[in-house]
Design a protein around this motif. Structure first.
Motif: not given
Length: 472
Positions: A201-219
Motif C-alpha cells: 500500500x503506497x499511501x501514508x499511515x496518516x491518509x484515508x487511503x491507507x485505512x481503507x486498505x487496512x479495512x478491505x484486506x483485513x490487516x
C-alpha cells in the motif's frame, strides 16, 4: 555463510503479496515465477552491487525478492532521492547498475539501457559474497552511510522478530513504512518468512487511503514510529473500527510513556496488543521487544534482547556489565549485527568487521530481569551556558510541563538549545522556556522554544533534525 540455495528461505510456505492499487494477488507458483523473472533481469546486468530505487510498490518488492533469491547484492535507495545526490552516491560506490533509472542523463561511465543505468566504464566494485543488502542509516547527514547486511543477519532477525510477535501464516501486514527504511524492511521480511501476507500500500499511515486498505484486506497489524502514533492519537484512532487489526508495533525512537500507556489500554480494550521495540539499521534492524503483557508493568522499557541476542552496558573505562541499574552505552551482541559500513567502493569487498558486536551509541540500563531502558543518545547532547544537557531529556521535559506540547524537537545552537513546538502559541512557548529554566536552574534565554506549524519528518516518519538544525 549463506549461498544461493538459502535465498528462498525469506519466503515461508503460503506467503502472499497483495497489490492494493490493482488488487492483484501473488502467491505460490505465481509469486515464485514473478520473483524468478526479476532475478533474471538482475542476472543480465553486470556483476556487482545494484542500486535498487525502492518505493512502496509491487515491482520494488519483487525486485528485492529477486535479488535475494539470486544472491545479488542490492542497495535499497529512496526513489525520491534527488538525481544529483544519487549521482554522487553512484560515483562514490560504483555500482553495476541503477534500476529503475531516474529521469535525466546517466553519470559518466554509465549508459541508459532497458530502463536502467548500466555501468560501462571499467569493472564495478568487487563485492564480498556474504553481502546481501545495503541500507542507508536513518537521519544521516552529509555523505550517506550505508550499512552492509549479510543474508545471515537479515534472515536471523526476521525469524526472531516473527517469533516474539507471534507472526503466523494468517497475519496480514500493510507496508506502512518505506522499504528502504530498516523498520519497513523488517516488517516485510518477518511476515514473508512465516508465510504471512503483505499488502503493498503506497499511501501514508496518516491518509484515508491507507485505512481503507487496512479495512478491505483485513490487516492484522500496523507498524509505525512515534510521530505517527502521536498524530493518530490526536485524530482519536480507534482500533475497534478494524476488527482484524489486533497488533501495533512501535520502533524508530522513544514513544513517551504516557502514550505507551494510552495505546496499550486502547489495544487491550479492543482485544489487541501493543509491542514496543528497539533497534538500529546496524542490527538488521531489531534488537529488543517488550512482551505486550509486560508493558503496563514496565512502560519505559523496550524489553529483553531478541532470541539469539544479548545486551551489556559499557562503562566509561571500556569495561562491560550486566548488573542492574547501571547506566552507560548499550552494547548488543547477536547474529543479526551488520558486517560493517560501506565507507567507499573498496569497502564492499570487506567481510565481517564487527564480529557480531554493536556499540549502539545509545545510553541505557538493564533491570533485574535484563529488560533494557533507553535513557538517551551519546551524541544527542547540547550545551546551555557550558552545561551538557541531553536533548532527548529536554524534549521529554517540555512534554511533561502540562502546557499541551506533545510534538517537540530539540537541536543544539551554540551555547543554547532551540526547541520547536508543533502547533504551540508564542505564549505557550515562552511558558515552556521558563519551565525548563526553573527545572534546570538555568536562565530561560538558554532554552529558545519556538512555534512551528509542522515538525519536518523523514520518509521513515522520524523527526528530520538535520533540516531543523539548518533552520537554526
Amino acid at each position: 555463510m549463506h549461498g544461493c540455495d538459502d535465498a528462498a528461505v525469506v519466503l515461508g510456505e503460503g506467503a502472499r503479496l497483495v497489490d492494493a492499487l490493482s488488487g492483484r494477488i501473488l502467491e505460490g507458483n505465481g509469486l515464485g515465477a514473478e520473483i524468478s523473472r526479476e532475478a533474471e533481469v538482475l542476472a543480465a546486468l553486470p556483476p556487482g552491487v545494484v542500486f535498487a530505487r525502492t518505493g512502496l510498490d509491487l515491482p520494488s518488492v519483487l525486485r528485492y525478492l529477486g535479488a535475494f533469491r539470486s544472491a545479488r547484492p542490492v542497495a535499497l535507495i529512496d526513489p525520491a532521492m534527488p538525481v544529483s545526490a544519487l549521482i554522487r552516491l553512484v560515483e562514490w560506490l560504483r555500482p553495476a547498475a541503477v534500476t529503475p533509472a531516474p529521469d535525466g542523463e546517466p553519470p559518466f561511465g554509465y549508459v541508459a539501457k532497458d530502463g536502467h543505468w548500466v555501468r560501462t566504464g571499467g569493472d564495478a566494485a568487487e563485492v564480498h559474497p556474504d553481502l546481501a543488502v545495503l541500507l542507508p542509516t536513518s537521519g544521516s547527514s552529509g555523505r550517506p552511510r550505508l550499512v552492509r547486511l549479510s543474508r545471515t543477519a537479515i534472515l536471523s532477525n526476521a525469524r526472531a522478530i516473527a517469533e516474539v510477535l507471534g507472526v503466523s501464516s494468517g497475519d496480514v501486514a500493510p507496508t506502512s513504512l518505506p522499504l528502504h527504511y530498516s523498520y519497513g524492511f523488517s516488517v516485510l521480511n518477518s511476515h514473508l518468512v512465516r508465510g504471512a501476507t503483505v499488502v503493498v500500500e503506497p499511501s501514508s499511515v496518516l491518509g484515508h487511503g491507507f485505512w481503507r486498505t487496512v479495512a478491505e484486506y483485513g490487516c492484522t497489524s500496523l507498524a509505525a514510529v512515534p510521530y505517527h502514533y502521536e498524530v493518530l492519537v490526536r485524530l482519536e484512532f480507534d482500533p475497534s473500527r478494524y476488527p482484524r487489526l489486533r497488533t501495533l508495533t512501535q520502533a524508530g525512537g522513544k514513544l513517551r510513556p504516557e502514550l505507551v500507556t494510552e495505546l496499550d489500554r486502547t489495544m487491550r480494550t479492543a482485544g489487541g496488543r501493543l509491542y514496543v521495540m528497539y533497534g538500529q539499521t546496524e542490527a538488521a534492524p531489531r534488537m529488543a521487544t517488550i512482551p505486550a503483557e509486560r508493558l503496563a508493568e514496565k512502560p519505559g522499557s523496550v524489553g529483553p534482547a531478541l532470541p539469539g541476542g544479548r545486551f551489556s552496558i559499557r562503562h566509561n573505562d571500556g569495561s562491560e556489565t550486566t548488573h542492574p541499574k547501571i547506566t552507560g552505552e548499550v552494547i548488543y551482541r547477536g547474529p543479526n549485527v551488520m558486517m560493517g559500513y560501506a565507507e567507499d567502493a573498496a569497502s564492499l569487498a570487506l567481510g565481517d568487521e564487527t564480529g557480531g558486536v554493536l556499540s549502539t551509541g545509545d545510553l541505557g540500563y538493564l533491570d533485574e530481569e535484563g529488560f533494557l531502558f533507553i535513557t538517551g543518545r551519546l551524541k544527542r547532547i547540547g550545551r546551555v551556558f557550558g552545561n551538557r544537557i541531553s536533548l532527548d531529556d529536554l524534549e521529554q521535559a517540555v512534554r511533561s510541563t502540562g502546557l499541551g506540547i506533545d510534538l517537540v524537537a530539540a537541536v543544539p545552537a551554540d551555547d543554547k538549545v532551540v526547541l520547536f513546538a508543533e502547533g504551540a502559541a508564542k505564549g505557550v512557548c515562552t511558558a515552556a522556556s521558563r519551565a525548563l529554566a526553573d527545572r534546570l536552574h538555568l536562565h530561560a534565554s538558554g532554552f529558545d522554544v519556538r512555534p512551528i506549524a509542522a515538525i519536518p519528518v523523514l520518509a521513515s516518519g522520524k523527526i528530520d533534525y538535520q533540516t531543523l538544525a539548518e533552520q537554526v
